[in-house]
Every structure is written in C-alpha cells, then in structure tokens.
Design a protein around this motif. Structure first.
Motif, PDB file in Angstrom:
ATOM      1  N   ILE A   1      -4.674  -0.757   8.684  1.00 29.14           N
ATOM      2  CA  ILE A   1      -5.984  -1.416   8.675  1.00 29.14           C
ATOM      3  C   ILE A   1      -5.852  -2.831   8.126  1.00 29.14           C
ATOM      4  O   ILE A   1      -6.427  -3.778   8.676  1.00 29.14           O
ATOM      5  N   ALA A   2      -5.073  -2.995   7.053  1.00 22.66           N
ATOM      6  CA  ALA A   2      -4.846  -4.321   6.487  1.00 22.66           C
ATOM      7  C   ALA A   2      -4.160  -5.235   7.494  1.00 22.66           C
ATOM      8  O   ALA A   2      -4.507  -6.412   7.625  1.00 22.66           O
ATOM      9  N   GLU A   3      -3.207  -4.677   8.238  1.00 19.89           N
ATOM     10  CA  GLU A   3      -2.513  -5.452   9.263  1.00 19.89           C
ATOM     11  C   GLU A   3      -3.496  -5.914  10.343  1.00 19.89           C
ATOM     12  O   GLU A   3      -3.488  -7.082  10.750  1.00 19.89           O
ATOM     13  N   GLN A   4      -4.362  -5.019  10.795  1.00 20.63           N
ATOM     14  CA  GLN A   4      -5.343  -5.373  11.818  1.00 20.63           C
ATOM     15  C   GLN A   4      -6.308  -6.444  11.335  1.00 20.63           C
ATOM     16  O   GLN A   4      -6.655  -7.360  12.078  1.00 20.63           O
ATOM     17  N   LYS A   5      -6.747  -6.345  10.079  1.00 20.72           N
ATOM     18  CA  LYS A   5      -7.658  -7.350   9.517  1.00 20.72           C
ATOM     19  C   LYS A   5      -6.990  -8.723   9.468  1.00 20.72           C
ATOM     20  O   LYS A   5      -7.619  -9.737   9.753  1.00 20.72           O
ATOM     21  N   LEU A   6      -5.708  -8.749   9.086  1.00 20.93           N
ATOM     22  CA  LEU A   6      -4.985 -10.022   9.052  1.00 20.93           C
ATOM     23  C   LEU A   6      -4.838 -10.603  10.457  1.00 20.93           C
ATOM     24  O   LEU A   6      -4.982 -11.812  10.654  1.00 20.93           O
ATOM     25  N   GLN A   7      -4.560  -9.746  11.432  1.00 14.74           N
ATOM     26  CA  GLN A   7      -4.410 -10.215  12.804  1.00 14.74           C
ATOM     27  C   GLN A   7      -5.723 -10.805  13.324  1.00 14.74           C
ATOM     28  O   GLN A   7      -5.719 -11.824  14.014  1.00 14.74           O
ATOM     29  N   ILE A   8      -6.844 -10.192  12.975  1.00 14.01           N
ATOM     30  CA  ILE A   8      -8.152 -10.725  13.373  1.00 14.01           C
ATOM     31  C   ILE A   8      -8.368 -12.113  12.768  1.00 14.01           C
ATOM     32  O   ILE A   8      -8.966 -12.986  13.395  1.00 14.01           O
ATOM     33  N   LYS A   9      -7.840 -12.325  11.560  1.00 11.92           N
ATOM     34  CA  LYS A   9      -7.983 -13.623  10.892  1.00 11.92           C
ATOM     35  C   LYS A   9      -6.949 -14.647  11.366  1.00 11.92           C
ATOM     36  O   LYS A   9      -6.875 -15.740  10.835  1.00 11.92           O
ATOM     37  N   GLY A  10      -6.122 -14.269  12.349  1.00  6.62           N
ATOM     38  CA  GLY A  10      -5.167 -15.205  12.927  1.00  6.62           C
ATOM     39  C   GLY A  10      -3.775 -15.182  12.338  1.00  6.62           C
ATOM     40  O   GLY A  10      -2.963 -16.055  12.626  1.00  6.62           O
TER      41      GLY A  10
ATOM     42  N   SER B   1       0.839  -1.195   0.000  1.00 11.90           N
ATOM     43  CA  SER B   1       0.000   0.000   0.000  1.00 11.90           C
ATOM     44  C   SER B   1       0.874   1.245   0.000  1.00 11.90           C
ATOM     45  O   SER B   1       1.946   1.264   0.593  1.00 11.90           O
ATOM     46  N   SER B   2       0.375   2.295  -0.625  1.00  9.16           N
ATOM     47  CA  SER B   2       1.101   3.572  -0.594  1.00  9.16           C
ATOM     48  C   SER B   2       0.638   4.433   0.572  1.00  9.16           C
ATOM     49  O   SER B   2       1.208   5.484   0.830  1.00  9.16           O
ATOM     50  N   ASP B   3      -0.389   3.984   1.285  1.00 10.29           N
ATOM     51  CA  ASP B   3      -0.959   4.753   2.390  1.00 10.29           C
ATOM     52  C   ASP B   3      -0.726   4.022   3.710  1.00 10.29           C
ATOM     53  O   ASP B   3      -1.126   2.868   3.864  1.00 10.29           O
ATOM     54  N   GLN B   4      -0.109   4.698   4.671  1.00 10.35           N
ATOM     55  CA  GLN B   4       0.229   4.068   5.945  1.00 10.35           C
ATOM     56  C   GLN B   4      -1.012   3.633   6.715  1.00 10.35           C
ATOM     57  O   GLN B   4      -1.041   2.556   7.293  1.00 10.35           O
ATOM     58  N   SER B   5      -2.056   4.455   6.728  1.00  9.09           N
ATOM     59  CA  SER B   5      -3.259   4.079   7.477  1.00  9.09           C
ATOM     60  C   SER B   5      -3.951   2.872   6.849  1.00  9.09           C
ATOM     61  O   SER B   5      -4.478   2.008   7.563  1.00  9.09           O
ATOM     62  N   GLU B   6      -3.943   2.767   5.517  1.00 10.90           N
ATOM     63  CA  GLU B   6      -4.506   1.589   4.856  1.00 10.90           C
ATOM     64  C   GLU B   6      -3.694   0.343   5.199  1.00 10.90           C
ATOM     65  O   GLU B   6      -4.260  -0.740   5.388  1.00 10.90           O
TER      66      GLU B   6
END
Length: 66
Positions: free
Chosen positions: A18-27, A10-15
């Motif tokens: 968010i992607a990192e958090q979604k992956l963490q939720i998925k384990g 991603s070119s956007d740090q906040s995106e």
C-alpha cells in the motif's frame, strides 16, 4: 540524481505494498526489498544509527525516488 528519496520500513507485506502504491501515485519510482534486519545510518549527516528488525519474520523496505 534524485531530488528526494523516501524510505518506508514495515513488518507487514500488505502495508508495504500500500505504501508503494501511494508513493507511485505521488510520482515516485519505487522498489521493495525484503530483509531480516535493516540498518539506517545517518551518522555522517549528524543523525544516528538505527537497527530495525521484526522478531516474527521479514521486514519490507520500500524505497521511493523522485
């Protein structure tokens, strides 16, 4: 050894966060790195070579392993 590795660029740090958090939720276990250029080389597996960059600044790479 991991069964799955997911790479998100991603070119956007906040995106990227968010992607990192979604992956963490998925384990997934995650790491985030910053770079100016990213090279994805899948040629050994019959894929292709991708050169990714953001002319306006940094690129954020999220790597999730599961």
């Amino acid at each position: 050894m991991s069964n799955t590795i997911k790479v998100i660029v991603s070119s956007d740090q906040s995106e990227a966060q968010i992607a990192e958090q979604k992956l963490q939720i998925k384990g997934y276990q995650t790491t985030v790195s910053q770079a100016q250029d990213v090279v994805l080389d899948g040629t050994d597996l019959g894929g292709h070579l991708d050169f990714l960059s953001d002319p306006d600044g940094e690129v954020f790479v999220v790597i999730g392993t599961k």
